[in-house]
Design a protein around this motif. Sequence first.
Motif, PDB file in Angstrom:
ATOM      1  N   TYR A  38       0.860  -1.190   0.000  1.00  0.00           N
ATOM      2  CA  TYR A  38       0.000   0.000   0.000  1.00  0.00           C
ATOM      3  C   TYR A  38       0.887   1.227   0.000  1.00  0.00           C
ATOM      4  O   TYR A  38       1.956   1.227   0.610  1.00  0.00           O
ATOM      5  CB  TYR A  38      -0.925   0.002   1.221  1.00  0.00           C
ATOM      6  N   THR A  69       0.334   4.195   1.347  1.00  0.00           N
ATOM      7  CA  THR A  69       0.356   4.868   2.651  1.00  0.00           C
ATOM      8  C   THR A  69      -0.370   4.010   3.679  1.00  0.00           C
ATOM      9  O   THR A  69      -1.217   3.178   3.331  1.00  0.00           O
ATOM     10  CB  THR A  69      -0.338   6.248   2.609  1.00  0.00           C
ATOM     11  N   SER A 109      -2.549   5.147   5.733  1.00  0.00           N
ATOM     12  CA  SER A 109      -3.960   5.547   5.763  1.00  0.00           C
ATOM     13  C   SER A 109      -4.754   4.853   4.656  1.00  0.00           C
ATOM     14  O   SER A 109      -5.909   4.456   4.865  1.00  0.00           O
ATOM     15  CB  SER A 109      -4.109   7.060   5.674  1.00  0.00           C
ATOM     16  N   HIS A 110      -4.142   4.662   3.501  1.00  0.00           N
ATOM     17  CA  HIS A 110      -4.816   3.936   2.417  1.00  0.00           C
ATOM     18  C   HIS A 110      -5.064   2.491   2.851  1.00  0.00           C
ATOM     19  O   HIS A 110      -6.157   1.938   2.647  1.00  0.00           O
ATOM     20  CB  HIS A 110      -3.971   3.998   1.151  1.00  0.00           C
ATOM     21  N   SER A 145      -5.327   1.424   5.967  1.00  0.00           N
ATOM     22  CA  SER A 145      -6.329   1.446   7.047  1.00  0.00           C
ATOM     23  C   SER A 145      -7.745   1.568   6.494  1.00  0.00           C
ATOM     24  O   SER A 145      -8.671   0.906   6.985  1.00  0.00           O
ATOM     25  CB  SER A 145      -6.051   2.592   8.020  1.00  0.00           C
ATOM     26  N   ARG A 146      -7.922   2.398   5.474  1.00  0.00           N
ATOM     27  CA  ARG A 146      -9.246   2.525   4.851  1.00  0.00           C
ATOM     28  C   ARG A 146      -9.681   1.206   4.199  1.00  0.00           C
ATOM     29  O   ARG A 146     -10.827   0.775   4.346  1.00  0.00           O
ATOM     30  CB  ARG A 146      -9.260   3.656   3.824  1.00  0.00           C
ATOM     31  N   ALA A 147      -8.768   0.572   3.488  1.00  0.00           N
ATOM     32  CA  ALA A 147      -9.089  -0.703   2.837  1.00  0.00           C
ATOM     33  C   ALA A 147      -9.393  -1.777   3.887  1.00  0.00           C
ATOM     34  O   ALA A 147     -10.344  -2.556   3.734  1.00  0.00           O
ATOM     35  CB  ALA A 147      -7.932  -1.151   1.948  1.00  0.00           C
ATOM     36  N   SER A 162     -10.490  -1.303   6.990  1.00  0.00           N
ATOM     37  CA  SER A 162     -11.769  -0.963   7.628  1.00  0.00           C
ATOM     38  C   SER A 162     -12.947  -1.329   6.736  1.00  0.00           C
ATOM     39  O   SER A 162     -13.985  -1.799   7.229  1.00  0.00           O
ATOM     40  CB  SER A 162     -11.821   0.527   7.959  1.00  0.00           C
ATOM     41  N   LYS A 163     -12.802  -1.139   5.455  1.00  0.00           N
ATOM     42  CA  LYS A 163     -13.865  -1.500   4.510  1.00  0.00           C
ATOM     43  C   LYS A 163     -14.092  -3.014   4.527  1.00  0.00           C
ATOM     44  O   LYS A 163     -15.233  -3.480   4.477  1.00  0.00           O
ATOM     45  CB  LYS A 163     -13.492  -1.023   3.106  1.00  0.00           C
ATOM     46  N   GLN A 164     -13.027  -3.778   4.626  1.00  0.00           N
ATOM     47  CA  GLN A 164     -13.111  -5.243   4.604  1.00  0.00           C
ATOM     48  C   GLN A 164     -13.654  -5.803   5.923  1.00  0.00           C
ATOM     49  O   GLN A 164     -14.495  -6.692   5.923  1.00  0.00           O
ATOM     50  CB  GLN A 164     -11.722  -5.830   4.324  1.00  0.00           C
ATOM     51  N   THR A 196     -10.899  -0.554  12.338  1.00  0.00           N
ATOM     52  CA  THR A 196      -9.536  -0.178  11.965  1.00  0.00           C
ATOM     53  C   THR A 196      -8.569  -1.304  12.305  1.00  0.00           C
ATOM     54  O   THR A 196      -8.878  -2.173  13.141  1.00  0.00           O
ATOM     55  CB  THR A 196      -9.094   1.099  12.701  1.00  0.00           C
TER      56      THR A 196
END
Length: 80
Positions: free
Chosen positions: A51, A53, A55-56, A58-60, A62-64, A68
């Motif tokens: 990844y 970053t 943060s990128h 963490s977003r992915a 969290s979506k899955q 977090t």
Amino acid sequence: MGMSRRTLQRKIEGSGASFRSVCVDAKMRKAAKLLVETSATVSSIAFELDYSTASHFSRAFSKQFGVTPLVFRHSKSSFN
């Protein structure tokens, strides 16, 4: 695996799944394992999984999983 990336992609898509979703699922399973079994930082796990970053990543994540990476780690470690 004995086949090209494109051949694998065609076989996966022929089964009704997308190549991208299979790749993301594999990354997320590995991330979950690393979060539970190691003390590696979220940033280092993000880097290891390619990844750009933390943060990128963490977003992915969290979506899955709906939480977090740190919440996931703490919830799983509280059971051990």
